[in-house]
Design a protein around this motif. Structure first.
Motif, mmCIF file in Angstrom:
data_model
loop_
_atom_site.group_PDB
_atom_site.id
_atom_site.type_symbol
_atom_site.label_atom_id
_atom_site.label_comp_id
_atom_site.label_asym_id
_atom_site.label_seq_id
_atom_site.Cartn_x
_atom_site.Cartn_y
_atom_site.Cartn_z
ATOM 1 N N VAL A 276 0.816 -1.219 0.000
ATOM 2 C CA VAL A 276 0.000 0.000 0.000
ATOM 3 C C VAL A 276 0.850 1.269 0.000
ATOM 4 C CG1 VAL A 276 -0.270 0.062 2.529
ATOM 5 C CG2 VAL A 276 -2.017 1.097 1.048
ATOM 6 N N PHE A 277 2.016 1.258 0.668
ATOM 7 C CA PHE A 277 2.881 2.435 0.678
ATOM 8 C C PHE A 277 3.350 2.741 -0.738
ATOM 9 C CE2 PHE A 277 5.666 5.234 3.276
ATOM 10 C CZ PHE A 277 6.522 5.684 2.283
ATOM 11 N N GLN A 278 3.893 1.758 -1.409
ATOM 12 C CA GLN A 278 4.380 1.973 -2.770
ATOM 13 C C GLN A 278 3.238 2.387 -3.703
ATOM 14 O OE1 GLN A 278 5.047 -1.353 -5.378
ATOM 15 N NE2 GLN A 278 7.057 -0.576 -5.985
ATOM 16 N N LEU A 279 2.070 1.849 -3.501
ATOM 17 C CA LEU A 279 0.921 2.120 -4.357
ATOM 18 C C LEU A 279 0.466 3.567 -4.280
ATOM 19 C CD1 LEU A 279 -1.225 0.448 -6.123
ATOM 20 C CD2 LEU A 279 -2.665 0.613 -4.072
ATOM 21 N N LEU A 280 0.481 4.161 -3.068
ATOM 22 C CA LEU A 280 -0.174 5.443 -2.861
ATOM 23 C C LEU A 280 0.747 6.615 -2.561
ATOM 24 C CD1 LEU A 280 -3.155 4.308 -0.588
ATOM 25 C CD2 LEU A 280 -3.123 4.540 -3.071
ATOM 26 N N ALA A 281 1.925 6.360 -2.017
ATOM 27 C CA ALA A 281 2.768 7.463 -1.530
ATOM 28 C C ALA A 281 3.272 8.334 -2.678
ATOM 29 C CB ALA A 281 3.938 6.889 -0.734
ATOM 30 N N PRO A 282 3.635 9.586 -2.372
ATOM 31 C CA PRO A 282 4.205 10.471 -3.395
ATOM 32 C C PRO A 282 5.469 9.876 -4.017
ATOM 33 C CG PRO A 282 3.581 11.723 -1.443
ATOM 34 C CD PRO A 282 3.460 10.279 -1.073
ATOM 35 N N TYR A 283 5.741 10.273 -5.238
ATOM 36 C CA TYR A 283 6.853 9.715 -6.008
ATOM 37 C C TYR A 283 8.196 9.906 -5.311
ATOM 38 C CZ TYR A 283 10.029 8.896 -9.941
ATOM 39 O OH TYR A 283 11.035 8.433 -10.752
ATOM 40 N N SER A 284 8.363 11.006 -4.565
ATOM 41 C CA SER A 284 9.634 11.262 -3.885
ATOM 42 C C SER A 284 9.958 10.211 -2.842
ATOM 43 C CB SER A 284 9.603 12.636 -3.212
ATOM 44 O OG SER A 284 8.620 12.665 -2.182
ATOM 45 N N GLN A 285 8.974 9.431 -2.437
ATOM 46 C CA GLN A 285 9.182 8.430 -1.395
ATOM 47 C C GLN A 285 9.611 7.097 -2.008
ATOM 48 O OE1 GLN A 285 8.766 9.788 2.003
ATOM 49 N NE2 GLN A 285 9.108 11.308 0.387
ATOM 50 N N LYS A 286 10.889 7.055 -2.357
ATOM 51 C CA LYS A 286 11.494 5.868 -2.963
ATOM 52 C C LYS A 286 10.750 5.411 -4.216
ATOM 53 C CE LYS A 286 14.161 4.057 0.873
ATOM 54 N NZ LYS A 286 14.641 2.847 1.570
#
Length: 531
Positions: A276-286
């Motif tokens: 879910v983190f990778q799916l939704l977080a802003p692009y700057s977050q890894k």
């Protein structure tokens, strides 16, 4: 605690391993099917029954519920090549992968429930209460899938037992009212079989409250408001559930398994993770994907702290400072300008910011300048695909709003309705919207619908809501807008997603088409109107 999830994963792998071992033995192949566990080797103990019912939980929804909101007015599928984007644009049909995958997943869960219910009586056990509990879990899990199918597709086949190949080719569409009758009966029976709570090691199982909460949801969807209110009232008066104290922390690890959660899909970092983190977080977050992003249409629905709509006279809303003095749920649900991200940097989505999150910096950065904050936890920054956060599927706030909406539609507005609405509006230490104390039926209807939208944003309810309210044709069509910011010339500009124009055709889009693959396999099925 997440022991139950770990157990489910282990037992599911054991089931698969057992089938594989059987299929590798040529002698056994002659007597035991290699695509299922035979009654000759299974259904011999209470543990077999537990293993089988546990496996049904694997078909509960997960992050796909967020995609449902992205096919409405309140969110957007950020990359136009994703299958959900075609639904937004109205350029989908019966061959759509999204349509087929949701159908397949739901019927897979129904099939698992049917298989369990067909065979559990074979288990030699004197523990009637335990077997009945398992039966209640299977019934409630099957009903969960039907609620979703009816909301998405309308008159789908009602399948209540394992099918032979020949029988599967003769299925027909069941009228929607009959489907709702089945769901109502199924959940009522399940609630009578299920306990109010479990030991800590069993947290995550279907409870009596979850079955009743689903019963309230189902009857609200069906427009059976008296039954919806009655089921919700049973949950409220049970005393088992309450609102979690902090909306800001509701979707964090610290809040897992709290008293607001009636049903969730449980995950475990490293063992049974969710991305879910990778799916939704802003692009700057890894290099996270911003797959689904909020829209201005949602942001504008959050009231001011004085309880006014931003369009009301005297609201004090300032377009140049749009997030000032707003309902706190806005900043707890959506990443806004200058919010601190898990990596420790500030969120800077303005096109001229020069950051990885700037609109237009990459096709992955949010095209609206907003990102979803729910389920994005600092603990997952180190490995964005390895989150262990539970995905909530039903919580007490929804039950309160279901009760209020049903009573409003019935014209039965009393103190209990205001209590339910106001509990959601200001029953937490960090959300204190003014009390609602009066209003016409029309005004209260508008208010409770707005409350559902902002309170349950990105939790998979809005698609079903705008369908049953018959408002999708009004709120869906048109461009997708995002943040308002001051450009280099000092002008206020509102971001607009490039080449996106959402489409909703009222003559057919209130239901999805029956997948073409199913029509090909089952010629007795009837396609939905205008598909």
């Amino acid at each position: 605690m997440k022991k139950f999830t770990n157990t489910i994963n282990t037992w599911a792998m054991a089931l698969v391993a057992g089938v594989v071992l059987i299929s590798c033995d040529k002698d056994l192949l002659e007597t035991v099917p290699n695509d299922r566990l035979s009654v000759d080797v299974f259904w011999k103990s209470e543990n077999d029954a537990r293993t089988a019912v546990n496996s049904i939980y694997l078909d509960l929804d997960s992050t796909n519920i967020i995609s449902w909101d992205a096919m409405t007015d309140i969110a957007h599928t950020n990359q136009n090549f994703n299958v959900e984007a075609y639904v937004e644009l109205g350029s989908y049909d019966a061959t759509s992968a999204k349509v087929y995958n949701e159908w397949r997943k739901a019927y897979r869960g129904i099939g698992a429930s049917n298989y369990f219910l067909d065979n559990v009586d074979k288990v030699p056990s004197t523990n009637t209460a335990l077997i009945n509990q398992f039966r209640g879990e299977a019934k409630a899990l099957r009903a969960y899938q039907y609620i979703k199918l009816i909301g998405l597709f309308g008159p789908v086949p009602l399948v209540t037992s394992s099918l032979t190949l020949e029988a599967s080719r003769q299925l027909t569409n069941t009228p929607v009212e009959e489907l709702w009758d089945f769901v109502d009966k199924e959940l009522t029976e399940a609630a009578a079989l299920l306990p109010a709570a479990y030991a800590a090691s069993e947290t995550g199982r279907m409870t009596k409250g979850a079955a009743l909460g689903l019963l309230a949801r189902a009857n609200l969807y069906a427009g059976r408001f008296q039954k919806a209110a009655a089921a919700a009232d049973l949950v409220i008066k049970s005393g088992t559930y309450s609102l979690y104290d902090s909306y800001q922390k509701l979707f964090t690890y610290a809040a897992e398994n709290n008293r607001e959660v009636l049903l969730d899909r449980q995950f475990i970092k490293d063992t049974y993770p969710v991305n879910v983190f990778q799916l939704l977080a802003p692009y700057s977050q890894k290099n996270s994907q911003s797959t689904f992003v909020p829209t201005k249409a949602l942001v504008d629905l959050y009231e001011t702290t004085e309880g006014k709509k931003i369009t009301d006279a005297g609201s004090g809303y300032n377009p140049a400072k749009p997030y000032l003095n707003r309902d706190p749920r806005l900043k707890y649900s959506i990443y806004l300008e200058d919010d601190v991200l898990p990596s420790g940097i500030a969120f800077k989505p303005q096109p001229t910011s020069g950051t990885a999150d700037a609109i237009g910096s990459t096709y992955i950065a949010s095209t609206t300048g907003f990102n979803i904050k729910k389920y994005i936890n600092n603990e997952d920054y180190g490995n964005p695909v390895n989150s262990g956060i539970n995905i909530i599927l039903l919580r007490y706030a929804e039950v309160l709003l279901t009760y209020a909406e049903a009573k409003i539609e019935l014209g039965q507005v009393d103190a209990s309705v205001y209590n339910a609405i106001n509990a959601v509006r200001n029953g937490r230490t960090d959300v204190k919207q003014p009390d609602v104390t009066s209003g016409s039926q029309a005004a209260l209807r508008e208010l409770v619908r707005r409350e559902r939208t902002v309170e349950l944003a990105f939790e998979g309810q809005h698609l079903f809501d705008i369908r049953r309210w018959k408002t999708a044709e009004m709120v869906m069509p048109g461009p997708v807008y995002g943040i308002t910011y001051t450009n280099a010339q000092g002008q206020l500009v509102t971001a607009e997603a490039v080449a996106v124009n959402k489409v909703f055709d009222a003559t057919r889009h209130y239901l999805w088409p029956i997948p073409q693959k199913e029509l090909n396999l089952t010629p007795t099925l009837r396609q939905n109107v205008n598909w």
